[in-house]
Design a protein around this motif. Sequence first.
Motif, PDB file in Angstrom:
ATOM      1  N   LYS A 129      49.680  16.317  73.501  1.00 52.77           N
ATOM      2  CA  LYS A 129      49.056  16.876  74.703  1.00 52.77           C
ATOM      3  C   LYS A 129      50.001  16.751  75.900  1.00 52.77           C
ATOM      4  O   LYS A 129      50.462  17.753  76.451  1.00 52.77           O
ATOM      5  CB  LYS A 129      47.739  16.163  74.992  1.00 52.77           C
ATOM      6  N   VAL A 130      50.326  15.525  76.288  1.00 51.07           N
ATOM      7  CA  VAL A 130      51.047  15.317  77.547  1.00 51.07           C
ATOM      8  C   VAL A 130      52.501  15.730  77.455  1.00 51.07           C
ATOM      9  O   VAL A 130      53.102  16.110  78.472  1.00 51.07           O
ATOM     10  CB  VAL A 130      50.928  13.853  78.013  1.00 51.07           C
ATOM     11  N   MET A 131      53.097  15.682  76.258  1.00 52.61           N
ATOM     12  CA  MET A 131      54.492  16.084  76.141  1.00 52.61           C
ATOM     13  C   MET A 131      54.646  17.588  75.963  1.00 52.61           C
ATOM     14  O   MET A 131      55.752  18.073  75.691  1.00 52.61           O
ATOM     15  CB  MET A 131      55.169  15.325  75.002  1.00 52.61           C
TER      16      MET A 131
ATOM     17  N   GLU B  14      59.999   0.344  80.923  1.00 52.14           N
ATOM     18  CA  GLU B  14      60.366  -0.783  80.075  1.00 52.14           C
ATOM     19  C   GLU B  14      60.525  -0.326  78.630  1.00 52.14           C
ATOM     20  O   GLU B  14      60.464  -1.131  77.707  1.00 52.14           O
ATOM     21  CB  GLU B  14      59.346  -1.917  80.201  1.00 52.14           C
ATOM     22  N   GLN B  15      60.712   0.966  78.439  1.00 51.43           N
ATOM     23  CA  GLN B  15      61.057   1.564  77.148  1.00 51.43           C
ATOM     24  C   GLN B  15      59.948   1.404  76.105  1.00 51.43           C
ATOM     25  O   GLN B  15      60.226   1.391  74.902  1.00 51.43           O
ATOM     26  CB  GLN B  15      62.363   0.948  76.604  1.00 51.43           C
ATOM     27  N   LEU B  16      58.709   1.322  76.547  1.00 48.52           N
ATOM     28  CA  LEU B  16      57.580   1.165  75.626  1.00 48.52           C
ATOM     29  C   LEU B  16      56.627   2.352  75.650  1.00 48.52           C
ATOM     30  O   LEU B  16      55.793   2.489  74.754  1.00 48.52           O
ATOM     31  CB  LEU B  16      56.790  -0.107  75.971  1.00 48.52           C
TER      32      LEU B  16
ATOM     33  N   ALA C  73      68.263   6.781  77.114  1.00 45.98           N
ATOM     34  CA  ALA C  73      67.290   5.722  77.296  1.00 45.98           C
ATOM     35  C   ALA C  73      66.000   6.139  76.607  1.00 45.98           C
ATOM     36  O   ALA C  73      65.641   7.315  76.576  1.00 45.98           O
ATOM     37  CB  ALA C  73      67.057   5.481  78.790  1.00 45.98           C
ATOM     38  N   LEU C  74      65.286   5.184  76.040  1.00 49.31           N
ATOM     39  CA  LEU C  74      64.073   5.522  75.303  1.00 49.31           C
ATOM     40  C   LEU C  74      62.974   6.023  76.220  1.00 49.31           C
ATOM     41  O   LEU C  74      62.065   6.732  75.777  1.00 49.31           O
ATOM     42  CB  LEU C  74      63.607   4.317  74.488  1.00 49.31           C
ATOM     43  N   ASP C  75      63.025   5.676  77.508  1.00 50.37           N
ATOM     44  CA  ASP C  75      62.058   6.242  78.446  1.00 50.37           C
ATOM     45  C   ASP C  75      62.249   7.739  78.620  1.00 50.37           C
ATOM     46  O   ASP C  75      61.322   8.442  79.033  1.00 50.37           O
ATOM     47  CB  ASP C  75      62.189   5.567  79.823  1.00 50.37           C
ATOM     48  N   ALA C  76      63.449   8.226  78.324  1.00 51.51           N
ATOM     49  CA  ALA C  76      63.760   9.635  78.554  1.00 51.51           C
ATOM     50  C   ALA C  76      62.956  10.564  77.666  1.00 51.51           C
ATOM     51  O   ALA C  76      62.893  11.767  77.926  1.00 51.51           O
ATOM     52  CB  ALA C  76      65.252   9.890  78.358  1.00 51.51           C
ATOM     53  N   ILE C  77      62.324  10.030  76.617  1.00 49.31           N
ATOM     54  CA  ILE C  77      61.555  10.885  75.716  1.00 49.31           C
ATOM     55  C   ILE C  77      60.062  10.795  76.008  1.00 49.31           C
ATOM     56  O   ILE C  77      59.235  11.108  75.146  1.00 49.31           O
ATOM     57  CB  ILE C  77      61.858  10.543  74.244  1.00 49.31           C
ATOM     58  N   THR C  78      59.731  10.397  77.250  1.00 48.79           N
ATOM     59  CA  THR C  78      58.331  10.232  77.632  1.00 48.79           C
ATOM     60  C   THR C  78      57.980  11.066  78.850  1.00 48.79           C
ATOM     61  O   THR C  78      58.847  11.650  79.506  1.00 48.79           O
ATOM     62  CB  THR C  78      58.016   8.759  77.948  1.00 48.79           C
ATOM     63  N   ASP C  79      56.699  11.034  79.193  1.00 50.33           N
ATOM     64  CA  ASP C  79      56.216  11.733  80.373  1.00 50.33           C
ATOM     65  C   ASP C  79      56.368  10.910  81.643  1.00 50.33           C
ATOM     66  O   ASP C  79      55.951  11.354  82.716  1.00 50.33           O
ATOM     67  CB  ASP C  79      54.749  12.151  80.190  1.00 50.33           C
ATOM     68  N   ASP C  80      56.964   9.734  81.566  1.00 52.55           N
ATOM     69  CA  ASP C  80      57.265   8.936  82.760  1.00 52.55           C
ATOM     70  C   ASP C  80      58.582   9.356  83.385  1.00 52.55           C
ATOM     71  O   ASP C  80      58.917   8.899  84.479  1.00 52.55           O
ATOM     72  CB  ASP C  80      57.368   7.445  82.399  1.00 52.55           C
ATOM     73  N   PHE C  81      59.329  10.226  82.735  1.00 54.87           N
ATOM     74  CA  PHE C  81      60.756  10.413  83.004  1.00 54.87           C
ATOM     75  C   PHE C  81      61.077  11.883  83.272  1.00 54.87           C
ATOM     76  O   PHE C  81      60.535  12.771  82.623  1.00 54.87           O
ATOM     77  CB  PHE C  81      61.536   9.923  81.778  1.00 54.87           C
ATOM     78  N   THR C  82      61.962  12.098  84.223  1.00 55.08           N
ATOM     79  CA  THR C  82      62.524  13.428  84.442  1.00 55.08           C
ATOM     80  C   THR C  82      64.029  13.286  84.649  1.00 55.08           C
ATOM     81  O   THR C  82      64.467  12.399  85.392  1.00 55.08           O
ATOM     82  CB  THR C  82      61.914  14.112  85.686  1.00 55.08           C
TER      83      THR C  82
ATOM     84  N   LYS D  34      66.800  18.989  83.073  1.00 57.86           N
ATOM     85  CA  LYS D  34      67.273  18.935  81.692  1.00 57.86           C
ATOM     86  C   LYS D  34      66.207  18.369  80.760  1.00 57.86           C
ATOM     87  O   LYS D  34      65.359  17.591  81.159  1.00 57.86           O
ATOM     88  CB  LYS D  34      68.547  18.089  81.600  1.00 57.86           C
ATOM     89  N   LEU D  35      66.305  18.755  79.496  1.00 60.49           N
ATOM     90  CA  LEU D  35      65.465  18.213  78.439  1.00 60.49           C
ATOM     91  C   LEU D  35      66.353  17.722  77.298  1.00 60.49           C
ATOM     92  O   LEU D  35      67.514  18.124  77.175  1.00 60.49           O
ATOM     93  CB  LEU D  35      64.490  19.263  77.907  1.00 60.49           C
ATOM     94  N   LEU D  36      65.793  16.849  76.475  1.00 60.71           N
ATOM     95  CA  LEU D  36      66.460  16.377  75.275  1.00 60.71           C
ATOM     96  C   LEU D  36      65.832  17.053  74.061  1.00 60.71           C
ATOM     97  O   LEU D  36      64.776  17.670  74.149  1.00 60.71           O
ATOM     98  CB  LEU D  36      66.303  14.858  75.157  1.00 60.71           C
ATOM     99  N   SER D  37      66.450  16.876  72.912  1.00 53.90           N
ATOM    100  CA  SER D  37      65.858  17.450  71.696  1.00 53.90           C
ATOM    101  C   SER D  37      64.502  16.824  71.397  1.00 53.90           C
ATOM    102  O   SER D  37      63.650  17.451  70.772  1.00 53.90           O
ATOM    103  CB  SER D  37      66.798  17.263  70.505  1.00 53.90           C
ATOM    104  N   PHE D  38      64.277  15.592  71.867  1.00 52.52           N
ATOM    105  CA  PHE D  38      62.957  14.963  71.714  1.00 52.52           C
ATOM    106  C   PHE D  38      61.907  15.619  72.606  1.00 52.52           C
ATOM    107  O   PHE D  38      60.712  15.522  72.331  1.00 52.52           O
ATOM    108  CB  PHE D  38      63.030  13.476  72.095  1.00 52.52           C
ATOM    109  N   THR D  39      62.342  16.256  73.666  1.00 46.77           N
ATOM    110  CA  THR D  39      61.383  16.807  74.625  1.00 46.77           C
ATOM    111  C   THR D  39      61.389  18.328  74.684  1.00 46.77           C
ATOM    112  O   THR D  39      60.581  18.913  75.405  1.00 46.77           O
ATOM    113  CB  THR D  39      61.658  16.241  76.036  1.00 46.77           C
ATOM    114  N   ASN D  40      62.277  18.991  73.941  1.00 43.81           N
ATOM    115  CA  ASN D  40      62.259  20.456  73.930  1.00 43.81           C
ATOM    116  C   ASN D  40      61.910  21.030  72.561  1.00 43.81           C
ATOM    117  O   ASN D  40      62.024  22.231  72.337  1.00 43.81           O
ATOM    118  CB  ASN D  40      63.601  21.023  74.425  1.00 43.81           C
TER     119      ASN D  40
END
Length: 575
Positions: A485-487, A470-472, A26-35, A39-45
Amino acid sequence: MNLNVLLLHMFWPQERLEWTGSNQCALDAITDDFTNRDKLLSFTNGSLNSTNPVATAMWDNTYTAINRCNKIITELHKVEAQMDPELRNRILGNARFYRACFYARLLMHFGDVVVVDENIDIESEEGRNAAYLLERTDRWSVLEDVLEEFDDVVEMLPREYSASEVQRATKGAAYGMKARTALHFASIRKWDTYGLGNPSEAERLFGIAAEAAKNCMDLNVYKLHDSFPELFLQSTKNSPEGIFVIPRSKAYSNGSLRQYLNGQSVTVKLTRTPVGTNALGELPSWDLLCSFLCTDGLPIDESPLYDPSEPFKNRDPRCSYTIVEFGTQHLGYEFNPRLDVAEIYSSKEGKMVTNNDSRTYLISGNSNQYASYNGLALKKGIDESWLSPYETEPDKRILRYADVLLMYAEAKMELNEIDDSVLEAINRVRARAYGVEVSATGQYPAVAEREQTKLRTIIRTERRMELAFEQLRYLDLYRWRIAEKVMNYPNYGLPAKNKARQDAYMQYWFHGAVPEIDESGCPDFSRTVKGEPSFFESQANKLSQRQFIAPKMYLWPIPNKTTEVMPNIENNTGY
């Protein structure tokens, strides 16, 4: 038929099972709204590369869609003389609108893009050979073409459709998506510090965004749905708030699982007590919880109303509309992640049952092994209709009216043209959350701030509260240039099964400190303003450490299978 195909969910992917391959997210998974647990994704690690399946699918699917648009356009030209002009314009307007949306997406994700001439027939060997030799075109040049395309199709699309017609693209959708595109790149021109900043261009694009959003508003076609929580339920169809909406449907899916939510794409968002296996892998983050304002309109680090032991008390209503409030019935069971509560009451079963939504050591065995790692669960849009057989079909809202109002307010604020219309746009969204009219300013924390810097924080916070899951969010992080910063903050959660750790933690339930909230409305857990200064480091469980490499990751990598066969294509810097 081709227009219908262009609305398949694979061409507008948001959830992980809507793509055309495995290992999607999900596109939210690459944000700071999501845990996702620990686990982490390649977008977040920090390990994003050109073989990433999400980036590959986004690139491939979008170009497949563009080629379909081009095919419609070229075929229309061949039969132009035999067609009813109104029908021709409607089909052509839709195809060009979708194409503009697809190119806008490529620009946002990949930067410079490959522009495919509509006269190239990629179904022929000659056309494919020509396509292999294409080069990337400067993003800023393509951006102007995209904005112009949105302008052109406004005249070709209807203001609205009758109830008996297929609900395709409208003038409002063209205005709204133009506003989103212009605002995205205006923000980059303003906030980028890696060579893309350009103040005069930022001002021009903010002006375009403001005008487009205002044009959408002035159509007087759309209005906010009366109830914020009801808007997102699968039972809510054809809301007056929807501007560009794609329905999900099992009945019309023709057996394709990608046309509605099913299986783990459903259960991963559900609490564990009523579901069990594979439940609760997609969680709202502590970052998101701490970002909701209090009912006095202040952030938690400033409001005297905030009590970290009762984090849902005195909060903006969207907090408990988005995240399941502790101690409330959800899906027929009390949701209570407390580490000292082994049983909860089920209104569905009419009795006390094992609290598998708490990772408490008081429960032996592994029935609560995958209970929420941070004590939070998603509520937005989820009701008992999501339960067995775990198939659901809520409308996919690509663009809704609340977003247009907030885009208008943001663009006008960045232009420093802060007038009553700006405050009214924000307050209409906020008043709806409180269930009152915008004029009832004594019943919600109406925004009256006109100083630009302070209003910027308010608008960014309002977007996060209103549009969570909402994936934005990831696009906001990119365009405001705050991902770097936040990521790079940690994901925090509750201690796992361990009597000593959990007993110690319960002295501080839910949080033993209040984090500082920054100028973008984001919490910094390394800086606390109240409570135990070292709480988040010493008592909370550091689930994972996010990593975002700037400026590299503000663009996604072009798939290596593309660069390998197209000799004139170089990848984005760092990939």
